[in-house]
Design a protein around this motif. Structure first.
Motif, PDB file in Angstrom:
ATOM      1  N   VAL A  90      15.615 -21.416 -47.110  1.00  0.00           N
ATOM      2  CA  VAL A  90      15.273 -20.248 -47.919  1.00  0.00           C
ATOM      3  C   VAL A  90      15.190 -19.093 -46.927  1.00  0.00           C
ATOM      4  N   THR A  91      16.195 -18.223 -46.942  1.00  0.00           N
ATOM      5  CA  THR A  91      16.328 -17.235 -45.876  1.00  0.00           C
ATOM      6  C   THR A  91      16.975 -15.941 -46.359  1.00  0.00           C
ATOM      7  N   ALA A  92      16.725 -14.883 -45.604  1.00  0.00           N
ATOM      8  CA  ALA A  92      17.345 -13.591 -45.911  1.00  0.00           C
ATOM      9  C   ALA A  92      18.714 -13.454 -45.264  1.00  0.00           C
ATOM     10  N   ASP A  93      19.095 -14.436 -44.443  1.00  0.00           N
ATOM     11  CA  ASP A  93      20.390 -14.379 -43.757  1.00  0.00           C
ATOM     12  C   ASP A  93      21.176 -15.667 -44.005  1.00  0.00           C
ATOM     13  N   PRO A  94      22.092 -15.674 -44.965  1.00  0.00           N
ATOM     14  CA  PRO A  94      22.849 -16.886 -45.286  1.00  0.00           C
ATOM     15  C   PRO A  94      23.861 -17.277 -44.215  1.00  0.00           C
ATOM     16  N   THR A  95      24.022 -16.452 -43.200  1.00  0.00           N
ATOM     17  CA  THR A  95      24.949 -16.786 -42.110  1.00  0.00           C
ATOM     18  C   THR A  95      24.198 -17.190 -40.839  1.00  0.00           C
ATOM     19  N   SER A  96      22.906 -17.332 -40.920  1.00  0.00           N
ATOM     20  CA  SER A  96      22.080 -17.650 -39.750  1.00  0.00           C
ATOM     21  C   SER A  96      22.240 -19.108 -39.352  1.00  0.00           C
ATOM     22  N   PRO A  97      21.801 -19.479 -38.146  1.00  0.00           N
ATOM     23  CA  PRO A  97      21.892 -20.876 -37.701  1.00  0.00           C
ATOM     24  C   PRO A  97      21.183 -21.849 -38.634  1.00  0.00           C
ATOM     25  N   VAL A  98      19.975 -21.496 -39.087  1.00  0.00           N
ATOM     26  CA  VAL A  98      19.247 -22.403 -39.986  1.00  0.00           C
ATOM     27  C   VAL A  98      20.010 -22.595 -41.291  1.00  0.00           C
ATOM     28  N   ALA A  99      20.598 -21.521 -41.808  1.00  0.00           N
ATOM     29  CA  ALA A  99      21.374 -21.630 -43.042  1.00  0.00           C
ATOM     30  C   ALA A  99      22.605 -22.511 -42.840  1.00  0.00           C
ATOM     31  N   LEU A 100      23.289 -22.330 -41.739  1.00  0.00           N
ATOM     32  CA  LEU A 100      24.502 -23.097 -41.468  1.00  0.00           C
ATOM     33  C   LEU A 100      24.203 -24.575 -41.240  1.00  0.00           C
ATOM     34  N   MET A 101      22.995 -24.871 -40.797  1.00  0.00           N
ATOM     35  CA  MET A 101      22.593 -26.260 -40.574  1.00  0.00           C
ATOM     36  C   MET A 101      22.214 -26.961 -41.883  1.00  0.00           C
ATOM     37  N   SER A 102      21.963 -26.197 -42.909  1.00  0.00           N
ATOM     38  CA  SER A 102      21.408 -26.731 -44.146  1.00  0.00           C
ATOM     39  C   SER A 102      22.491 -27.063 -45.172  1.00  0.00           C
ATOM     40  N   ARG A 103      22.193 -28.029 -46.012  1.00  0.00           N
ATOM     41  CA  ARG A 103      23.134 -28.400 -47.067  1.00  0.00           C
ATOM     42  C   ARG A 103      23.088 -27.389 -48.209  1.00  0.00           C
ATOM     43  N   TYR A 104      21.882 -26.917 -48.509  1.00  0.00           N
ATOM     44  CA  TYR A 104      21.706 -25.921 -49.565  1.00  0.00           C
ATOM     45  C   TYR A 104      21.031 -24.679 -48.983  1.00  0.00           C
ATOM     46  N   VAL A 105      21.477 -23.516 -49.451  1.00  0.00           N
ATOM     47  CA  VAL A 105      20.904 -22.255 -48.972  1.00  0.00           C
ATOM     48  C   VAL A 105      20.502 -21.398 -50.164  1.00  0.00           C
ATOM     49  N   LEU A 106      19.217 -21.097 -50.251  1.00  0.00           N
ATOM     50  CA  LEU A 106      18.699 -20.173 -51.252  1.00  0.00           C
ATOM     51  C   LEU A 106      18.441 -18.855 -50.534  1.00  0.00           C
ATOM     52  N   SER A 107      19.363 -17.935 -50.673  1.00  0.00           N
ATOM     53  CA  SER A 107      19.285 -16.704 -49.896  1.00  0.00           C
ATOM     54  C   SER A 107      18.833 -15.528 -50.747  1.00  0.00           C
ATOM     55  N   TYR A 108      18.367 -14.511 -50.076  1.00  0.00           N
ATOM     56  CA  TYR A 108      17.944 -13.272 -50.720  1.00  0.00           C
ATOM     57  C   TYR A 108      18.180 -12.140 -49.739  1.00  0.00           C
ATOM     58  N   SER A 109      18.203 -10.924 -50.233  1.00  0.00           N
ATOM     59  CA  SER A 109      18.387  -9.775 -49.352  1.00  0.00           C
ATOM     60  C   SER A 109      17.148  -8.895 -49.422  1.00  0.00           C
ATOM     61  N   THR A 110      16.706  -8.450 -48.275  1.00  0.00           N
ATOM     62  CA  THR A 110      15.554  -7.558 -48.198  1.00  0.00           C
ATOM     63  C   THR A 110      15.578  -6.868 -46.847  1.00  0.00           C
ATOM     64  N   GLU A 111      14.959  -5.721 -46.763  1.00  0.00           N
ATOM     65  CA  GLU A 111      14.900  -4.994 -45.498  1.00  0.00           C
ATOM     66  C   GLU A 111      13.911  -5.681 -44.565  1.00  0.00           C
TER      67      GLU A 111
END
Length: 244
Positions: free
Chosen positions: A189-210
């Protein structure tokens, strides 16, 4: 008939504009002034103030002051509306992803939530709420916690990581232990769907925020979008559980 929304400036003389500028620069005090006070401060005559008020469409000075104060309060309220999140904070397919993760959560034998800093507070909240609706869950706020040992000889685990940046070294090192583990499914669950943690994960619940930081180290980024995802995920999981 409005002061703050007035746009027909071509109708105003130079004297009128002087009065208008004074009022816009002193919006907090104008409702408490008399005609002669405004005239004195704007360096015009009393009659000029009244002609200006009539041009705006008011019949009397008391009517003008009441309208002025009401308008000002409305403008202030509109400028301070609570608008934490909108659909623009999430990708178009977020609900489809939530459905997938909710299904996986509903089937898991154990759900582990992890995070650091303010994300740790989110993880703790998510674990408590998940347990409250009948799922086996717990929270890990220490990236050096011996999670590998605890999950040894277990299966069907769901590991959900909360991280705004998705780049926290300690979290990456912890998740590295489970990337190839078939018994642990990783969710980010991250604000950056291209981050290392996101890329390591099978599912990514992303959001955008400043993302906001104070003095480089203190993260003040809002967690409201992530909190919304927690609530929606649990809502979907409860619905699936009832259907089964």
């Amino acid at each position: 008939m409005a002061f703050f929304g007035f746009k027909d400036f071509d109708r105003l003389s130079e004297v009128d504009l002087d009065i208008y500028r004074f009022m816009t620069a002193n919006v907090e005090t104008v409702p408490y002034l008399r005609v002669r006070d405004i005239a004195q401060e704007a360096h015009v005559s009393n009659s000029s103030v009244m002609r200006f008020i009539h041009k705006l469409g008011y019949n009397s000075f008391p009517e003008f002051k009441l309208s002025f104060q009401t308008e000002h309060q409305t403008v202030q309220a509109n400028n301070h509306q609570l608008g934490f999140i909108t659909a623009d904070n999430f990708p178009p397919d977020i609900y489809a992803k939530l459905e997938l993760v909710a299904d996986r959560l509903q089937q898991a034998d154990s759900i582990i939530y992890c995070g650091m800093g303010s994300s740790a507070a989110l993880a703790e909240y998510a674990a408590r709420q998940t347990a409250a609706v009948g799922f086996n869950s717990f929270c890990v706020k220490d990236p050096f916690y011996p999670l590998v040992t605890q999950l040894k000889n277990t299966s069907n685990n769901l590991l959900v990581t909360f991280t705004v940046s998705g780049k926290t070294t300690e979290l990456i090192e912890m998740l590295n232990n489970f990337v190839t583990n078939e018994d642990v499914t990783l969710v980010a669950v991250t604000a950056d769907p291209t981050s290392p943690v996101a890329l390591m994960s099978r599912y990514v619940l992303s959001y955008s925020t400043e993302q906001k930081r104070v003095e480089k180290y203190y993260d003040l980024t809002t967690q409201v979008p992530a909190m919304y995802l927690i609530e929606q995920l649990l809502s979907f999981a409860r619905r699936l559980a009832l259907a089964n």
